[in-house]
Write a protein that holds these residues in place. Structure first.
Motif, mmCIF file in Angstrom:
data_model
loop_
_atom_site.group_PDB
_atom_site.id
_atom_site.type_symbol
_atom_site.label_atom_id
_atom_site.label_comp_id
_atom_site.label_asym_id
_atom_site.label_seq_id
_atom_site.Cartn_x
_atom_site.Cartn_y
_atom_site.Cartn_z
ATOM 1 N N VAL A 142 0.834 -1.202 0.000
ATOM 2 C CA VAL A 142 0.000 0.000 0.000
ATOM 3 C C VAL A 142 0.869 1.252 0.000
ATOM 4 O O VAL A 142 0.606 2.214 -0.738
ATOM 5 N N LEU A 143 1.924 1.238 0.808
ATOM 6 C CA LEU A 143 2.800 2.401 0.884
ATOM 7 C C LEU A 143 3.520 2.639 -0.436
ATOM 8 O O LEU A 143 3.635 3.771 -0.900
ATOM 9 N N HIS A 144 4.003 1.579 -1.069
ATOM 10 C CA HIS A 144 4.728 1.735 -2.332
ATOM 11 C C HIS A 144 3.831 2.324 -3.416
ATOM 12 O O HIS A 144 4.276 3.158 -4.215
ATOM 13 N N SER A 145 2.589 1.926 -3.424
ATOM 14 C CA SER A 145 1.642 2.501 -4.381
ATOM 15 C C SER A 145 1.435 3.985 -4.102
ATOM 16 O O SER A 145 1.418 4.813 -5.025
ATOM 17 N N SER A 146 1.296 4.336 -2.821
ATOM 18 C CA SER A 146 1.111 5.734 -2.438
ATOM 19 C C SER A 146 2.341 6.569 -2.765
ATOM 20 O O SER A 146 2.229 7.705 -3.234
ATOM 21 N N VAL A 147 3.525 6.001 -2.534
ATOM 22 C CA VAL A 147 4.782 6.700 -2.817
ATOM 23 C C VAL A 147 4.888 6.997 -4.310
ATOM 24 O O VAL A 147 5.302 8.105 -4.707
ATOM 25 N N SER A 148 4.522 6.053 -5.148
ATOM 26 C CA SER A 148 4.579 6.262 -6.595
ATOM 27 C C SER A 148 3.654 7.404 -7.015
ATOM 28 O O SER A 148 4.026 8.253 -7.845
ATOM 29 N N GLU A 149 2.467 7.444 -6.433
ATOM 30 C CA GLU A 149 1.538 8.537 -6.728
ATOM 31 C C GLU A 149 2.104 9.872 -6.260
ATOM 32 O O GLU A 149 1.962 10.893 -6.940
ATOM 33 N N ARG A 150 2.765 9.849 -5.118
ATOM 34 C CA ARG A 150 3.327 11.090 -4.594
ATOM 35 C C ARG A 150 4.441 11.622 -5.491
ATOM 36 O O ARG A 150 4.561 12.829 -5.695
ATOM 37 N N VAL A 151 5.261 10.728 -6.042
ATOM 38 C CA VAL A 151 6.316 11.160 -6.966
ATOM 39 C C VAL A 151 5.699 11.834 -8.190
ATOM 40 O O VAL A 151 6.184 12.885 -8.645
ATOM 41 N N ASP A 152 4.623 11.270 -8.705
ATOM 42 C CA ASP A 152 3.934 11.894 -9.840
ATOM 43 C C ASP A 152 3.441 13.289 -9.474
ATOM 44 O O ASP A 152 3.545 14.234 -10.284
ATOM 45 N N GLN A 153 2.926 13.428 -8.262
ATOM 46 C CA GLN A 153 2.449 14.740 -7.810
ATOM 47 C C GLN A 153 3.605 15.732 -7.679
ATOM 48 O O GLN A 153 3.469 16.919 -7.998
ATOM 49 N N MET A 154 4.758 15.251 -7.218
ATOM 50 C CA MET A 154 5.929 16.105 -7.094
ATOM 51 C C MET A 154 6.425 16.568 -8.465
ATOM 52 O O MET A 154 6.841 17.718 -8.632
ATOM 53 N N VAL A 155 6.364 15.675 -9.448
ATOM 54 C CA VAL A 155 6.748 16.046 -10.813
ATOM 55 C C VAL A 155 5.807 17.120 -11.338
ATOM 56 O O VAL A 155 6.233 18.127 -11.917
ATOM 57 N N ASP A 156 4.494 16.914 -11.111
ATOM 58 C CA ASP A 156 3.507 17.911 -11.546
ATOM 59 C C ASP A 156 3.716 19.260 -10.849
ATOM 60 O O ASP A 156 3.433 20.318 -11.420
ATOM 61 N N ALA A 157 4.234 19.208 -9.601
ATOM 62 C CA ALA A 157 4.426 20.442 -8.816
ATOM 63 C C ALA A 157 5.705 21.189 -9.197
ATOM 64 O O ALA A 157 5.916 22.312 -8.736
ATOM 65 N N GLY A 158 6.549 20.573 -10.051
ATOM 66 C CA GLY A 158 7.742 21.285 -10.502
ATOM 67 C C GLY A 158 9.060 20.676 -10.095
ATOM 68 O O GLY A 158 10.085 21.367 -10.075
ATOM 69 N N LEU A 159 9.086 19.382 -9.801
ATOM 70 C CA LEU A 159 10.320 18.728 -9.364
ATOM 71 C C LEU A 159 11.446 18.885 -10.391
ATOM 72 O O LEU A 159 12.592 19.157 -10.029
ATOM 73 N N VAL A 160 11.132 18.716 -11.662
ATOM 74 C CA VAL A 160 12.170 18.750 -12.690
ATOM 75 C C VAL A 160 12.857 20.112 -12.727
ATOM 76 O O VAL A 160 14.097 20.206 -12.728
ATOM 77 N N ILE A 181 16.991 11.754 -2.824
ATOM 78 C CA ILE A 181 16.367 10.990 -3.904
ATOM 79 C C ILE A 181 15.561 11.963 -4.769
ATOM 80 O O ILE A 181 14.750 12.735 -4.255
ATOM 81 N N GLY A 182 15.803 11.913 -6.066
ATOM 82 C CA GLY A 182 15.169 12.845 -6.985
ATOM 83 C C GLY A 182 16.179 13.744 -7.667
ATOM 84 O O GLY A 182 15.885 14.338 -8.708
ATOM 85 N N VAL A 183 17.391 13.813 -7.115
ATOM 86 C CA VAL A 183 18.440 14.647 -7.710
ATOM 87 C C VAL A 183 19.378 13.829 -8.597
ATOM 88 O O VAL A 183 19.444 14.082 -9.808
ATOM 89 N N PRO A 184 20.093 12.836 -8.065
ATOM 90 C CA PRO A 184 20.987 12.071 -8.946
ATOM 91 C C PRO A 184 20.255 11.348 -10.071
ATOM 92 O O PRO A 184 20.795 11.171 -11.162
ATOM 93 N N GLU A 185 19.007 10.938 -9.809
ATOM 94 C CA GLU A 185 18.242 10.217 -10.830
ATOM 95 C C GLU A 185 17.959 11.087 -12.069
ATOM 96 O O GLU A 185 17.722 10.552 -13.167
ATOM 97 N N MET A 186 17.984 12.412 -11.892
ATOM 98 C CA MET A 186 17.680 13.324 -12.995
ATOM 99 C C MET A 186 18.912 13.665 -13.824
ATOM 100 O O MET A 186 18.812 14.395 -14.821
ATOM 101 N N ASP A 187 20.071 13.152 -13.440
ATOM 102 C CA ASP A 187 21.327 13.562 -14.071
ATOM 103 C C ASP A 187 21.341 13.310 -15.584
ATOM 104 O O ASP A 187 21.645 14.217 -16.375
ATOM 105 N N LYS A 188 21.060 12.099 -16.014
ATOM 106 C CA LYS A 188 21.121 11.774 -17.441
ATOM 107 C C LYS A 188 20.153 12.637 -18.242
ATOM 108 O O LYS A 188 20.476 13.120 -19.339
#
Length: 306
Positions: A142-160, A181-188
């Motif tokens: 349940v938490l992993h599903s919620s975390v995935s949704e939260r990442v999508d929300q963070m992207v929509d909020a301007g993470l990139v 988490i969210g910084v090194p993954e964006m490097d490429k």
């Protein structure tokens, strides 16, 4: 009686623990609005200034007027160690206690919390503080599903764009806020963005980066959960586990209702008992002493009459 009372009057501190995304910040604020308290952040990434979306810092509005310490205060390129946390947290705790309030330490960095609580030599934490540990837990699927949704929300909020703002081709991802988490993954993706590759390839790289952020966040949540289990089972910390899984399975308006009924209500009872248990012990001791004194007087009076 005064010495007896002093024996039980250790300074009180509340810990709100749990994996990332379980609602620790929300719960700590709910507690702090019901009891005189201030919050000390123990998340090793949220201590840094900047990247409010990536680090998911609680906003000013969400804080509901509750004072927060060690939240967005450290320079982004600094190294903030467990020792730094212990020193800064204790300073904040002493300030809060002197103000007649209770410190609530909240965050997912259990290594920081363990360093503070288990230090028996330099800080002597256990000798001075009485601890209440609350573990906000959610089942992994349940938490992993919620975390995935939260990442999508963070992207929509301007993470990139937020990560782009601190991007550097020679960045050190092992130091300071860039460890988040969210910084090194964006490097490429950001390197490709500089080279102005075709949009199709950039979109593929962005999609892969987002999936990597989700996977790494889920891995972090699993590690955090296992660490809390170790603190409870091996170090024998008296941790109150609150299962919030059913809350995360709800949707819409039912979420807030379930949160209040299944999480907040029980936690407020736990905290209330914790904050007032010394008074109960002292009151019981006082009653025992009074009763003993009364029996002694009665016995002495009986002897005089005889």
């Amino acid at each position: 009686m005064n010495s007896f009372r002093a024996h039980f009057q250790k300074k009180k501190v509340i810990f709100v623990m749990g994996a990332t995304g379980t609602g620790k910040s929300r719960l700590s604020i709910d507690i702090a609005t019901q009891f005189p308290a201030e919050i000390i952040n123990s998340d090793k990434i949220q201590v840094y200034k900047g990247l409010d979306i990536v680090t998911n810092k609680v906003s000013e509005a969400e804080r509901k007027g509750v004072t927060h310490h060690l939240l967005g205060e450290v320079e982004p390129d600094s190294d903030f160690t467990a020792g730094d946390f212990c020193y800064q947290a204790l300073l904040a705790m002493e300030w809060i206690v002197r103000s007649g309030r209770v410190p609530i330490i909240v965050g997912g960095s259990n290594s920081f919390i363990e360093a503070l609580v288990e230090d028996h030599f330099l800080f002597k934490f256990r000798a001075n503080y009485d601890c209440c540990f609350i573990w906000l837990d959610v089942s992994s699927p349940v938490l992993h599903s919620s975390v995935s949704e939260r990442v999508d929300q963070m992207v929509d909020a301007g993470l990139v764009d937020e990560v782009r703002g601190i991007f550097a081709t020679e960045a050190d991802y092992a130091r300071g806020i860039r460890r988040a988490i969210g910084v090194p993954e964006m490097d490429k993706y950001l390197r490709a963005d500089i080279k102005i590759l075709d949009e199709k390839n950039k979109d593929m790289l962005l999609g892969a980066a987002i999936e990597e952020i989700k996977a790494n966040t889920c891995h972090l949540a699993s590690r955090q959960r296992e660490k809390i289990k170790r603190l409870r089972n091996e170090l024998r910390w008296a941790i109150h586990r609150i299962d919030a899984t059913r809350v995360f399975e709800k949707c819409g308006q039912d979420v807030d209702k379930a949160w209040e009924e299944l999480v907040v209500k029980e936690c407020l009872e736990i905290v209330g008992d914790f904050l007032h248990d010394d008074d109960k012990i002292v009151a019981a001791a006082s009653a025992t002493i009074t009763s003993a004194a009364s029996m002694k007087r009665s016995f002495e009076e009986l002897q005089v009459t005889d």
